[in-house]
Design a protein around this motif. Structure first.
Motif, PDB file in Angstrom:
ATOM      1  N   ILE A  31      80.251  35.458  17.997  1.00  9.84           N
ATOM      2  CA  ILE A  31      79.744  36.704  18.579  1.00  9.84           C
ATOM      3  C   ILE A  31      80.724  37.843  18.318  1.00  9.84           C
ATOM      4  O   ILE A  31      80.326  38.950  17.940  1.00  9.84           O
ATOM      5  CB  ILE A  31      79.484  36.532  20.095  1.00  9.84           C
ATOM      6  N   VAL A  32      82.011  37.571  18.495  1.00 13.00           N
ATOM      7  CA  VAL A  32      83.030  38.589  18.231  1.00 13.00           C
ATOM      8  C   VAL A  32      82.971  39.032  16.770  1.00 13.00           C
ATOM      9  O   VAL A  32      83.006  40.236  16.471  1.00 13.00           O
ATOM     10  CB  VAL A  32      84.440  38.057  18.590  1.00 13.00           C
ATOM     11  N   ALA A  33      82.853  38.097  15.854  1.00 15.83           N
ATOM     12  CA  ALA A  33      82.775  38.439  14.430  1.00 15.83           C
ATOM     13  C   ALA A  33      81.534  39.267  14.137  1.00 15.83           C
ATOM     14  O   ALA A  33      81.581  40.233  13.362  1.00 15.83           O
ATOM     15  CB  ALA A  33      82.776  37.162  13.582  1.00 15.83           C
ATOM     16  N   TYR A  34      80.423  38.928  14.766  1.00 17.96           N
ATOM     17  CA  TYR A  34      79.176  39.669  14.573  1.00 17.96           C
ATOM     18  C   TYR A  34      79.318  41.114  15.059  1.00 17.96           C
ATOM     19  O   TYR A  34      78.944  42.058  14.370  1.00 17.96           O
ATOM     20  CB  TYR A  34      78.039  38.957  15.312  1.00 17.96           C
ATOM     21  N   VAL A  35      79.874  41.293  16.242  1.00 22.99           N
ATOM     22  CA  VAL A  35      80.049  42.643  16.791  1.00 22.99           C
ATOM     23  C   VAL A  35      80.987  43.453  15.901  1.00 22.99           C
ATOM     24  O   VAL A  35      80.736  44.625  15.621  1.00 22.99           O
ATOM     25  CB  VAL A  35      80.564  42.576  18.242  1.00 22.99           C
ATOM     26  N   ARG A  36      82.062  42.841  15.434  1.00 24.83           N
ATOM     27  CA  ARG A  36      82.993  43.550  14.551  1.00 24.83           C
ATOM     28  C   ARG A  36      82.322  43.940  13.235  1.00 24.83           C
ATOM     29  O   ARG A  36      82.588  45.020  12.695  1.00 24.83           O
ATOM     30  CB  ARG A  36      84.222  42.692  14.291  1.00 24.83           C
TER      31      ARG A  36
END
Length: 101
Positions: A31-36
């Motif tokens: 999720i963090v990678a997606y948001v970034r």
């Protein structure tokens, strides 16, 4: 994501609840990678693109500008033919900026 985000004031509810019960650590990092990735897309510029992709984008943009200009000209011609007062012309679309590699 997994632990939540507390409010600045302890009397207030959390700003973001904890999702640790339903999101494992691997999914949280995904999720963090997606948001970034979304954030990076929003702050990108044509100069960040590969030359071929940048050229394709510029051609598409030029074609869209041409369509808008043709539509405006057709509407003005139709209004003039109908004898009605033509609406004020909208400002021309901005020119395609030159992008240097």
């Amino acid at each position: 994501i997994r632990n939540g985000l507390p409010a600045d004031d302890p009397k207030q509810p959390m700003r973001m609840p904890s999702y640790g019960y339903s999101v494992n650590e691997q999914d949280a990092w995904a999720i963090v990678a997606y948001v970034r990735a979304i954030q990076a897309q929003q702050s990108g510029s044509p100069a960040d693109l590969a030359p071929a992709a940048r050229e394709a984008l510029e051609k598409t943009r030029a074609a869209e500008i041409e369509k808008v200009q043709q539509k405006r000209a057709a509407e003005a011609a139709a209004a003039a033919k109908a004898g009605g007062a033509a609406a004020p012309a909208a400002p021309a679309a901005p020119a395609t900026p030159e992008v240097k590699p």
